[in-house]
Design a protein around this motif. Structure first.
Motif, short mmCIF file in Angstrom:
data_model
loop_
_atom_site.label_atom_id
_atom_site.label_comp_id
_atom_site.label_asym_id
_atom_site.label_seq_id
_atom_site.Cartn_x
_atom_site.Cartn_y
_atom_site.Cartn_z
N THR A 1 0.85 -1.19 0.00
CA THR A 1 0.00 0.00 0.00
C THR A 1 0.88 1.24 0.00
N HIS A 2 0.82 2.01 -1.06
CA HIS A 2 1.67 3.19 -1.13
C HIS A 2 1.33 4.19 -0.03
N SER A 3 0.05 4.43 0.20
CA SER A 3 -0.36 5.40 1.20
C SER A 3 -0.16 4.91 2.62
N GLY A 4 -0.19 3.59 2.79
CA GLY A 4 -0.08 3.02 4.13
C GLY A 4 -1.33 3.16 4.96
N THR A 5 -2.42 3.59 4.32
CA THR A 5 -3.66 3.84 5.06
C THR A 5 -4.87 3.11 4.48
N THR A 6 -4.67 2.30 3.44
CA THR A 6 -5.78 1.63 2.78
C THR A 6 -6.40 0.58 3.70
N VAL A 7 -7.64 0.82 4.10
CA VAL A 7 -8.29 -0.04 5.10
C VAL A 7 -8.38 -1.48 4.63
N ASP A 8 -8.68 -1.70 3.35
CA ASP A 8 -8.82 -3.06 2.83
C ASP A 8 -7.51 -3.83 2.83
N VAL A 9 -6.41 -3.14 3.02
CA VAL A 9 -5.10 -3.79 3.16
C VAL A 9 -4.70 -3.86 4.63
N LEU A 10 -5.02 -2.81 5.38
CA LEU A 10 -4.66 -2.77 6.80
C LEU A 10 -5.37 -3.85 7.60
N ASP A 11 -6.66 -4.07 7.33
CA ASP A 11 -7.44 -5.02 8.13
C ASP A 11 -6.88 -6.44 8.06
N PRO A 12 -6.63 -7.01 6.87
CA PRO A 12 -6.06 -8.35 6.85
C PRO A 12 -4.64 -8.41 7.41
N LEU A 13 -3.86 -7.34 7.20
CA LEU A 13 -2.50 -7.35 7.75
C LEU A 13 -2.55 -7.37 9.27
N ARG A 14 -3.45 -6.56 9.84
CA ARG A 14 -3.61 -6.54 11.29
C ARG A 14 -4.02 -7.93 11.81
N THR A 15 -4.94 -8.57 11.10
CA THR A 15 -5.39 -9.90 11.50
C THR A 15 -4.25 -10.90 11.44
N ALA A 16 -3.46 -10.86 10.36
CA ALA A 16 -2.32 -11.75 10.22
C ALA A 16 -1.30 -11.53 11.35
N PHE A 17 -1.08 -10.26 11.68
CA PHE A 17 -0.15 -9.90 12.75
C PHE A 17 -0.63 -10.46 14.09
N GLU A 18 -1.92 -10.31 14.34
CA GLU A 18 -2.50 -10.81 15.60
C GLU A 18 -2.48 -12.33 15.67
N ARG A 19 -2.51 -13.00 14.52
CA ARG A 19 -2.48 -14.47 14.48
C ARG A 19 -1.06 -15.01 14.60
N GLY A 20 -0.08 -14.14 14.60
CA GLY A 20 1.30 -14.58 14.81
C GLY A 20 2.11 -14.76 13.55
N ALA A 21 1.53 -14.48 12.38
CA ALA A 21 2.30 -14.57 11.14
C ALA A 21 3.33 -13.44 11.08
N THR A 22 4.40 -13.66 10.36
CA THR A 22 5.37 -12.60 10.14
C THR A 22 4.81 -11.66 9.08
#
Length: 284
Positions: free
Chosen positions: A181-202
């Protein structure tokens, strides 16, 4: 400066834009004169210098003088003009080529090699890899996923936000997720990344805004250049160039790290696709 500008207060932007537009002229100005020239304050000028990485205005002024000397000698990076509606095709080609060369150079110069190495290790050893992106970034994500698939890794690019979240929920330690994400603020990208982070994925973020919200859920951050934008050249065009460079660096690094399995897998994909691309026959 192009990467930082959107996140800066308007007064700081004015100083930075003046400095970028005329380094030679600004290098001759005192802190008071530059403040007057930009309709700001001396404190804002000093603050701008610090934002750009200098201890104070004195050091920034010396750097500007050095850049001005390079420009005069023809050794400084070229900054192309915006594309105009009445430019010829030759001018368009020249401006785009120069701008993309600069984007590649800026991205390479600013790339954190330690973070890149960590991302290569994460992808090379992952059980499965998710890639998230929308719009122009989705195309870059698909490019990364198909490259990794061709060397035998399990990688999927998700452009549908619901499917991205569904997949992210299934990740666990030992998996990897890449958000583009160039802007770093795209919700449709942030939400799955946050979920992956919380699940312990790198988690890896490829972004043009290292200080954006995407960084909060990224174990590894890979910054790109390419924020230059004009009426006929949206940011997505320029940012894509920097993103593709980072993706290629990731792929080559992973291929090197997994060469014993990657080389046979790549050869197998070439062989499988060869019948679909028969050689052309010359018509006599």
């Amino acid at each position: 400066m192009r990467a930082l500008a959107p996140a800066l207060p308007r007064s700081v932007q004015r100083v930075a834009e003046a400095v970028a537009a005329d380094p030679a002229g600004c290098s001759a100005l005192t802190v008071t004169a530059l403040a007057e020239h930009t309709a700001t304050s001396e404190a804002t000028v000093v603050r701008t210098a610090r934002v750009l990485g200098y201890p104070g205005y004195k050091e920034l002024r010396l750097a500007l003088a050095g850049l001005a000397a390079q420009q005069e000698a023809g050794t400084a990076p070229a900054v192309t003009a915006d594309i105009a509606v009445d430019d010829s095709l030759a001018e368009v080609v020249a401006k785009l080529a120069a701008d993309e060369r600069q984007t590649l150079a800026d991205t390479a110069a600013g790339l954190d090699l330690s973070a890149l190495g960590g991302a290569v290790t994460a992808l090379a050893t992952a059980r499965r890899i998710d890639v998230y992106g929308v719009g122009a970034s989705a195309l870059v994500g698909q490019d990364l996923a198909q490259k990794l698939l061709r060397i035998g890794l399990i990688a999927h690019a998700h452009t549908d936000p619901h499917l991205a979240l569904t997949s992210a929920v299934q990740l666990r330690p030992g998996d990897a997720a890449v958000a583009i994400t160039h802007s770093g603020t795209t919700v449709d990208v942030l939400d799955p990344l946050r979920t992956a982070f919380e699940r312990g994925a790198t988690t890896v973020a490829i972004t043009g805004r290292p200080d954006a919200p995407v960084a909060h859920h990224a174990d590894l951050l890979l910054a790109t250049s390419g924020a230059r934008e004009s009426e006929l050249r949206p940011a997505a065009m320029s940012s894509r160039t920097g993103q593709l460079l980072v993706v290629d660096c990731l792929f080559v690094g992973v291929a090197q790290r997994t060469y014993e399995t990657a080389a046979p897998a790549l050869a197998a994909t070439h062989e499988a696709l060869a019948p679909r691309h028969p050689p052309r026959h010359t018509v006599r």
